[in-house]
Design a protein around this motif. Structure first.
Motif, PDB file in Angstrom:
ATOM      1  N   LEU A  13       0.840  -1.194   0.000  1.00 28.11           N
ATOM      2  CA  LEU A  13       0.000   0.000   0.000  1.00 28.11           C
ATOM      3  C   LEU A  13       0.868   1.234   0.000  1.00 28.11           C
ATOM      4  O   LEU A  13       1.805   1.356   0.796  1.00 28.11           O
ATOM      5  N   TYR A  14       0.564   2.139  -0.914  1.00 25.89           N
ATOM      6  CA  TYR A  14       1.211   3.444  -0.970  1.00 25.89           C
ATOM      7  C   TYR A  14       0.158   4.500  -0.660  1.00 25.89           C
ATOM      8  O   TYR A  14      -1.012   4.348  -0.994  1.00 25.89           O
ATOM      9  N   SER A  15       0.587   5.588  -0.017  1.00 31.87           N
ATOM     10  CA  SER A  15      -0.344   6.688   0.227  1.00 31.87           C
ATOM     11  C   SER A  15       0.316   8.011  -0.124  1.00 31.87           C
ATOM     12  O   SER A  15       1.536   8.157  -0.071  1.00 31.87           O
ATOM     13  N   VAL A  38       3.284   2.528   2.822  1.00 29.48           N
ATOM     14  CA  VAL A  38       2.735   2.314   4.156  1.00 29.48           C
ATOM     15  C   VAL A  38       3.076   0.920   4.657  1.00 29.48           C
ATOM     16  O   VAL A  38       3.496   0.738   5.794  1.00 29.48           O
ATOM     17  N   PHE A  39       2.883  -0.096   3.830  1.00 25.78           N
ATOM     18  CA  PHE A  39       3.330  -1.436   4.176  1.00 25.78           C
ATOM     19  C   PHE A  39       3.576  -2.247   2.908  1.00 25.78           C
ATOM     20  O   PHE A  39       2.976  -1.995   1.872  1.00 25.78           O
ATOM     21  N   ILE A  78      -6.294  -9.302  10.347  1.00 26.46           N
ATOM     22  CA  ILE A  78      -5.576  -8.429   9.419  1.00 26.46           C
ATOM     23  C   ILE A  78      -5.182  -7.104  10.062  1.00 26.46           C
ATOM     24  O   ILE A  78      -4.117  -6.566   9.782  1.00 26.46           O
ATOM     25  N   ALA A  79      -5.993  -6.564  10.965  1.00 27.64           N
ATOM     26  CA  ALA A  79      -5.659  -5.296  11.622  1.00 27.64           C
ATOM     27  C   ALA A  79      -4.477  -5.452  12.572  1.00 27.64           C
ATOM     28  O   ALA A  79      -3.681  -4.523  12.735  1.00 27.64           O
ATOM     29  N   GLU A  80      -4.335  -6.618  13.196  1.00 29.24           N
ATOM     30  CA  GLU A  80      -3.215  -6.847  14.104  1.00 29.24           C
ATOM     31  C   GLU A  80      -1.891  -6.953  13.361  1.00 29.24           C
ATOM     32  O   GLU A  80      -0.834  -6.803  13.944  1.00 29.24           O
ATOM     33  N   ILE A  81      -1.948  -7.190  12.075  1.00 28.94           N
ATOM     34  CA  ILE A  81      -0.739  -7.342  11.279  1.00 28.94           C
ATOM     35  C   ILE A  81      -0.414  -6.093  10.468  1.00 28.94           C
ATOM     36  O   ILE A  81       0.718  -5.640  10.438  1.00 28.94           O
ATOM     37  N   SER A  82      -1.400  -5.501   9.826  1.00 33.67           N
ATOM     38  CA  SER A  82      -1.092  -4.498   8.811  1.00 33.67           C
ATOM     39  C   SER A  82      -1.496  -3.065   9.130  1.00 33.67           C
ATOM     40  O   SER A  82      -1.275  -2.195   8.302  1.00 33.67           O
ATOM     41  N   SER A  83      -2.056  -2.783  10.273  1.00 36.93           N
ATOM     42  CA  SER A  83      -2.407  -1.394  10.585  1.00 36.93           C
ATOM     43  C   SER A  83      -1.138  -0.566  10.688  1.00 36.93           C
ATOM     44  O   SER A  83      -0.145  -0.998  11.260  1.00 36.93           O
ATOM     45  N   ASN A  84      -1.175   0.646  10.130  1.00 35.00           N
ATOM     46  CA  ASN A  84       0.013   1.490  10.182  1.00 35.00           C
ATOM     47  C   ASN A  84      -0.365   2.932   9.868  1.00 35.00           C
ATOM     48  O   ASN A  84      -0.276   3.369   8.746  1.00 35.00           O
ATOM     49  N   GLY A  85      -0.809   3.680  10.846  1.00 38.95           N
ATOM     50  CA  GLY A  85      -1.096   5.092  10.633  1.00 38.95           C
ATOM     51  C   GLY A  85      -2.392   5.541  11.276  1.00 38.95           C
ATOM     52  O   GLY A  85      -3.173   4.743  11.763  1.00 38.95           O
ATOM     53  N   VAL A  86      -2.587   6.833  11.269  1.00 39.22           N
ATOM     54  CA  VAL A  86      -3.761   7.433  11.894  1.00 39.22           C
ATOM     55  C   VAL A  86      -5.012   7.049  11.125  1.00 39.22           C
ATOM     56  O   VAL A  86      -5.062   7.139   9.901  1.00 39.22           O
ATOM     57  N   HIS A  87      -6.022   6.623  11.832  1.00 42.86           N
ATOM     58  CA  HIS A  87      -7.320   6.330  11.240  1.00 42.86           C
ATOM     59  C   HIS A  87      -8.067   7.659  11.161  1.00 42.86           C
ATOM     60  O   HIS A  87      -8.312   8.299  12.188  1.00 42.86           O
ATOM     61  N   PRO A  88      -8.437   8.122   9.961  1.00 43.76           N
ATOM     62  CA  PRO A  88      -9.036   9.443   9.843  1.00 43.76           C
ATOM     63  C   PRO A  88     -10.401   9.586  10.518  1.00 43.76           C
ATOM     64  O   PRO A  88     -10.832  10.683  10.828  1.00 43.76           O
TER      65      PRO A  88
END
Length: 102
Positions: A13-15, A38-39, A78-88
């Motif tokens: 994922l790119y942002s 992002v990851f 999936i959230a325990e592995i790949s979350s990375n950043g502020v949730h808007p």
């Protein structure tokens, strides 16, 4: 007894900043030039055994002893592995752990 297997696969994922919405958004393909990664790609299989055993000893008609032993397994979500950043939506900063092992 049971044996569980769970395969998880994420694509990279790119942002990049979006001036219209005022927060970073996912970008794909040619738009990834200059974007933040992002990851990375992620592909892993988790597996584990679960089970339990127990016994009952009837000491008298009205009194019994019970004992149990168990082992459990739960694959990460999936959230325990790949979350990375502020949730808007809620301003929390979840950070996943991509190095989880079974």
């Amino acid at each position: 007894m049971r044996y569980d297997v769970r395969a998880l696969k994420n694509f990279q994922l790119y942002s990049a900043s979006n001036s219209c919405y005022r927060f970073d958004m996912a970008v794909y393909g040619a738009d990834t030039v200059g974007a933040t990664k992002v990851f990375p790609d992620y592909n892993k299989t988790f597996a584990g055994m679960s089970g339990s055993a127990g016994f009952t000893y009837n000491a008298t008609e009205n009194f019994s002893f019970k004992a149990n032993i168990a082992r459990g397994f739960r694959a990460p979500n999936i959230a325990e592995i790949s979350s990375n950043g502020v949730h808007p939506g809620n301003k929390f900063l979840p950070v996943g752990q991509s190095q989880l092992q079974t």
